[in-house]
Write a protein that holds these residues in place. Sequence first.
Motif, PDB file in Angstrom:
ATOM      1  N   ALA A   1       1.190  -1.600  -0.149  1.00 12.24           N
ATOM      2  CA  ALA A   1       0.016   0.428  -0.002  1.00 12.24           C
ATOM      3  C   ALA A   1       0.753   1.514   0.214  1.00 12.24           C
ATOM      4  N   LEU A   2       2.307   1.494   0.837  1.00 13.69           N
ATOM      5  CA  LEU A   2       2.781   2.093   1.216  1.00 13.69           C
ATOM      6  C   LEU A   2       3.425   2.675  -0.499  1.00 13.69           C
ATOM      7  N   THR A   3       3.933   1.202  -1.102  1.00 18.49           N
ATOM      8  CA  THR A   3       4.838   1.533  -2.436  1.00 18.49           C
ATOM      9  C   THR A   3       4.220   2.207  -3.060  1.00 18.49           C
ATOM     10  N   ILE A   4       2.785   1.519  -3.710  1.00 19.23           N
ATOM     11  CA  ILE A   4       1.751   2.143  -4.887  1.00 19.23           C
ATOM     12  C   ILE A   4       1.624   3.681  -4.060  1.00 19.23           C
ATOM     13  N   SER A   5       0.693   3.869  -3.058  1.00 22.62           N
ATOM     14  CA  SER A   5       1.045   5.079  -2.727  1.00 22.62           C
ATOM     15  C   SER A   5       1.912   6.583  -2.636  1.00 22.62           C
ATOM     16  N   HIS A   6       2.818   5.688  -2.352  1.00 22.58           N
ATOM     17  CA  HIS A   6       4.246   7.042  -3.032  1.00 22.58           C
ATOM     18  C   HIS A   6       4.710   7.124  -4.263  1.00 22.58           C
ATOM     19  N   ARG A   7       4.054   6.612  -5.543  1.00 28.64           N
ATOM     20  CA  ARG A   7       3.697   6.762  -6.691  1.00 28.64           C
ATOM     21  C   ARG A   7       3.023   8.183  -6.934  1.00 28.64           C
ATOM     22  N   LEU A   8       2.047   8.318  -6.725  1.00 30.89           N
ATOM     23  CA  LEU A   8       1.288   9.333  -6.767  1.00 30.89           C
ATOM     24  C   LEU A   8       1.332  11.064  -7.163  1.00 30.89           C
ATOM     25  N   PRO A   9       2.553  10.974  -6.704  1.00 28.13           N
ATOM     26  CA  PRO A   9       2.944  12.086  -6.954  1.00 28.13           C
ATOM     27  C   PRO A   9       3.605  12.260  -8.288  1.00 28.13           C
ATOM     28  N   THR A  10       4.082  11.210  -8.520  1.00 34.48           N
ATOM     29  CA  THR A  10       4.446  11.070 -10.292  1.00 34.48           C
ATOM     30  C   THR A  10       3.030  11.053 -10.685  1.00 34.48           C
ATOM     31  N   TYR A  11       2.650   9.778 -10.716  1.00 34.35           N
ATOM     32  CA  TYR A  11       1.401  10.303 -12.140  1.00 34.35           C
ATOM     33  C   TYR A  11       0.780  11.207 -11.893  1.00 34.35           C
ATOM     34  N   PHE A  12       0.476  11.705 -10.641  1.00 33.09           N
ATOM     35  CA  PHE A  12      -0.487  13.161 -10.284  1.00 33.09           C
ATOM     36  C   PHE A  12       0.238  14.539 -11.549  1.00 33.09           C
ATOM     37  N   VAL A  13       1.612  14.451 -11.820  1.00 38.15           N
ATOM     38  CA  VAL A  13       2.006  15.486 -12.537  1.00 38.15           C
ATOM     39  C   VAL A  13       2.139  14.917 -14.432  1.00 38.15           C
ATOM     40  N   TYR A  14       1.903  13.704 -14.334  1.00 36.32           N
ATOM     41  CA  TYR A  14       2.100  13.466 -15.573  1.00 36.32           C
ATOM     42  C   TYR A  14       0.296  13.534 -15.893  1.00 36.32           C
ATOM     43  N   ALA A  15      -1.176  13.276 -15.185  1.00 34.39           N
ATOM     44  CA  ALA A  15      -1.401  13.173 -15.545  1.00 34.39           C
ATOM     45  C   ALA A  15      -2.561  15.162 -15.248  1.00 34.39           C
ATOM     46  N   LEU A  16      -1.180  15.462 -14.468  1.00 35.37           N
ATOM     47  CA  LEU A  16      -1.672  17.281 -14.732  1.00 35.37           C
ATOM     48  C   LEU A  16      -1.173  17.856 -16.193  1.00 35.37           C
ATOM     49  N   HIS A  17      -0.654  17.523 -16.936  1.00 34.30           N
ATOM     50  CA  HIS A  17      -0.048  17.894 -18.111  1.00 34.30           C
ATOM     51  C   HIS A  17      -1.366  16.818 -18.855  1.00 34.30           C
ATOM     52  N   GLN A  18      -1.338  15.861 -19.236  1.00 33.47           N
ATOM     53  CA  GLN A  18      -2.718  15.524 -19.516  1.00 33.47           C
ATOM     54  C   GLN A  18      -3.764  16.296 -19.622  1.00 33.47           C
ATOM     55  N   GLU A  19      -4.437  16.384 -18.771  1.00 35.40           N
ATOM     56  CA  GLU A  19      -5.370  17.233 -18.662  1.00 35.40           C
ATOM     57  C   GLU A  19      -5.519  18.829 -19.418  1.00 35.40           C
ATOM     58  N   TRP A  20      -4.687  19.714 -18.513  1.00 41.01           N
ATOM     59  CA  TRP A  20      -4.304  20.376 -19.623  1.00 41.01           C
ATOM     60  C   TRP A  20      -4.720  20.393 -21.009  1.00 41.01           C
ATOM     61  N   ALA A  21      -3.884  19.093 -21.853  1.00 44.92           N
ATOM     62  CA  ALA A  21      -3.934  19.211 -23.047  1.00 44.92           C
ATOM     63  C   ALA A  21      -5.199  18.736 -23.615  1.00 44.92           C
ATOM     64  N   LYS A  22      -5.674  17.613 -22.695  1.00 40.27           N
ATOM     65  CA  LYS A  22      -7.390  17.050 -23.416  1.00 40.27           C
ATOM     66  C   LYS A  22      -8.127  18.198 -23.441  1.00 40.27           C
ATOM     67  N   ASN A  23      -8.295  18.725 -22.143  1.00 37.42           N
ATOM     68  CA  ASN A  23      -9.427  20.231 -22.157  1.00 37.42           C
ATOM     69  C   ASN A  23      -8.540  21.518 -22.337  1.00 37.42           C
ATOM     70  N   PRO A  24      -7.960  22.244 -22.354  1.00 43.36           N
ATOM     71  CA  PRO A  24      -7.657  23.103 -22.451  1.00 43.36           C
ATOM     72  C   PRO A  24      -8.748  24.795 -22.818  1.00 43.36           C
ATOM     73  N   GLU A  25     -10.619  24.519 -22.976  1.00 42.95           N
ATOM     74  CA  GLU A  25     -11.016  25.088 -23.280  1.00 42.95           C
ATOM     75  C   GLU A  25     -11.597  25.272 -21.774  1.00 42.95           C
ATOM     76  N   LYS A  26     -11.479  24.053 -20.976  1.00 43.60           N
ATOM     77  CA  LYS A  26     -11.970  24.464 -20.041  1.00 43.60           C
ATOM     78  C   LYS A  26     -11.040  25.056 -18.575  1.00 43.60           C
ATOM     79  N   TYR A  27      -9.961  25.685 -19.126  1.00 45.35           N
ATOM     80  CA  TYR A  27      -8.749  26.485 -18.186  1.00 45.35           C
ATOM     81  C   TYR A  27      -9.123  27.031 -18.756  1.00 45.35           C
ATOM     82  N   ALA A  28      -9.491  27.489 -19.606  1.00 41.82           N
ATOM     83  CA  ALA A  28      -9.356  28.993 -20.914  1.00 41.82           C
ATOM     84  C   ALA A  28      -8.871  30.081 -19.674  1.00 41.82           C
TER      85      ALA A  28
END
Length: 962
Positions: free
Chosen positions: A164-191
């Motif tokens: 559980a700790l090993t998996i949750s420890h990877r959350l920040p890296t996955y979050f950064v990647y998702a942040l970039h992907q979310e902006w790229a997919k929905n730029p109009e939402k964050y205009a």
Amino acid sequence: MTQYIYQRHTTAMSNTSGFSVSKPVALWNKPINADFKELFKSLGKGVINGVLGQWGEVAKDALEATAALGLAAAPEEVAWLLIYRSLVEAIVSLIKGNQELLFEKPNESDLELLCDRLNHSLESIELRIDQDFFRRPKDLPILEAIKTAFADWLKYFSVNQAQALTISHRLPTYFVYALHQEWAKNPEKYACLKEELDTPFTQANKREHSWQCYLAWLQKQIEEPMFLEAFSLKQVYVPLHAYYKRKVAGEKSEEFERRVRDDDKYQRIVLDLEIELEAWLEKGDCHDAIRVISGGPGSGKSSFAKIFAANQAQKGKIPVLFIPLHHFEPSDDLVDAVGKFVRDDGFLRHNPLDKDKADSRLLIIFDGLDELAIQGKIATETAKQFVCEVQKKVERFNARENCLQVLISSRELVVQANISDFRKPQQILHILPYFVTEDERKNYIDEQNLLQQDQRQIWWQKYGNASGRAYDGLPQELNQDNLTEITAQPLLNYLVALSFNQQNKFPTDGNLNAIYANLLTAVYQRGWAGYQHPAIRGIDETDFVRILEEIALASWHGDGRTTTVREIEAHCENGNLKRLLDKFQKSAKLGVIRLLIAFYFRESGVKEQEKTFEFTHKSFGEYLTGKRIVREVRLIHKKLKARQDDPDEGWNEREALKRWAILCGASHIDEYLFKFVADEMRLQNASDVGNWQQTLCHLISFMLHHGMPMERLTPRPDFQEENRQARNAEEALLAVLNACARVTETVSKIQWHTPEAFGIWISRLQGQRITTNTDVFCLNCLSFLDLQGCVLVFKDIVQANLERANLENANLKGANLVRANLKRANLEGANLEGANLVRANLVRANLKGTNLEGANLEGANLEGANLENTNLARANLAQANLARAFLVRVNLTRANLKGANLKEANLARANLLRAYLKGANLEGANLEEANLEEANLLRAFLVRANLERANLERANLKESKR
């Protein structure tokens, strides 16, 4: 609210995937009023209901809950929406990547209480975003709280504390990647953020932003879980050591270069692989811009390439492009091929090699050159052409200054085939194992004492921490000499760890197939958690393994690594496995997909508008394919025997060969697959293997007389394809026969219908060598073969493995047997006149009465060989090892024995008339009654030599030591 004014970092690849600000700004606080309870509940129900491969739908449901957050158009609320969606995507991605570790608990009321508690723990946290957020999104304070809550949620589903700790420890890296992907997919939402929060996403130009997205992806790659475990590659990675070959210093004559073994011409210099390559990058020499990493399967090449790419991209000194070559389509122009790759990959919005858009500097890492050589000779040529194209483009880009550097990784044999293209000092770096024995260390120059370190101990410590098993080093049960070769290799060591943890009885005979079999059983039983995976409920272990074998076969028949659901279904239909697919819940297609997602596979792209899947580790596919081939041998023997017992049952030879052509015709068997076949044979009952050996001998004899029944294939291929598949199937017959013989250690007696039949056949299988360094696979499968009386005049059998083969009375006149293995071979009465046996291994070979007149045996090893009555007139035995050889009555008239080792050799009554023995070592040799008339024994070493009644008339014994 204070307006944010962000400024883009001036470096295209900054030290982190974030941004700096132009001046301090005020903080704004956003209380968390998102209902995390609903998020964790929906994810939990996804596990309970066995959603498995449909996590995208779960994520969609979770994200739709944001509509109830009451978010307005205020920039701070839109920013929160961006963060929340990215968090959801990151969590879902982590669950999807580790879903095989989750086992449901039936009480949903407990889940409700857990989600209430988690939500309550998060409600009191205030989200604070300051000027560092976009520059260092990993430092967002809420991430630590979410990590803790997420770990608690995972433990509810039987994931242990360490996992559980090993998996949750990877959350920040996955979050950064998702942040970039979310902006790229929905730029109009964050205009609105463009006006209020001059964010890096808007300030940066598209090229810089795409590099940032790509960096986030590289970081995520090394954080993704290794199969069957919660931890990632990054968490257990151990830096690798390597060596390069340096030519022995000093002027050497052409004679020395010609006769000395290649290994004796070079020194092996040990180094730290990452430090060496970083220094190469830093130096940036435009005339030395290509490096090659060479290693066997499972040596850690791809792992190193991923880690190195992520690390260098993180440092930001030079943009890095990582290209797995099994996803790459080579073409005549490297720029076009790279352009297509980045377009298909979807991260970079420009071709980094494009003349008008090229970056000032670029490192490209091409991983897996051997993936271009997967289908035999044609693909080997493709690999060679690819290397030439890379070299040309590097020279063009670096004409004025260093712009492009290239790192290529590959299995050893493909590097050897292209070695003439890599001649610069330290250009080829050979990966070393985790552990090098004290005796082997003598072969290296290790000024930094790197080889003193047993890196297995470090790996097991990291593995113990990541898995929660608390190993402080390599377990004592595995620290055995017969397991050293396996535990010293990164991949095999990892597989040993998986198998060791899941089985009460661990195989200690060093057979890798036994370890894979243990691992397979562990996967099926899911013994560590007490639950069986939903993907295989209702399927027994035998059927589970059988389907995996068919999937591996589909991959082998394709490009060697990837396959599609359609191809798997077709193979199962052809193999009468439809009933097994029907055992899966719902449709067969869904069943296959669930199996692929759950075990050993990952999605790898699209082929003919269908998703492709690949083995997470290529060698696992090779193991299953080898297992499938041995299964077919067992079936063919059974069916042929049934026909012998009852003409209305079983198969005849044509039907058996047709089955074999379907199994082994589509793809070329290579030495890596062959090793798994051979190891699988060793696990079988020895008497069964003996029977299979006889069956295969009979089938080969029938095939040579009647041909492969390719006309029976449906649909029937065109002639060229038919011929290719027939050749592949025939070579596989020879290889599998040899695998049987290596187990039984008995000679395979094939009925050759004519003396030249074998020579014609092996020429067909062998084809044309591409380079002098090319190893020909079929020539490695000739040991234990009965070639009595066969005609092999002037045959190219360089480096052939003829150990313990029967070549009695064979005609090998003028044959090229350079570096051939003839250990304990029977060459009695054979004709080897004028044959080239330079550096051949003839240890304990039977050469009684053999004609070796004029043969070149320079540097050959004849230790303990029987040369009684052998004709060695005019033969070249310079530097040959004849220690303890039996040379009674041998004819050595005018033979060249300069520098030969004849220590303790029996040369009684040998004819050495005018033989050249300058500097020969004849210590303790028996030369009783030998004829040494006019022999040149200048500086010969004759201590303890028996020269009783020897004829030394006019012999030159000047400076000899007697």
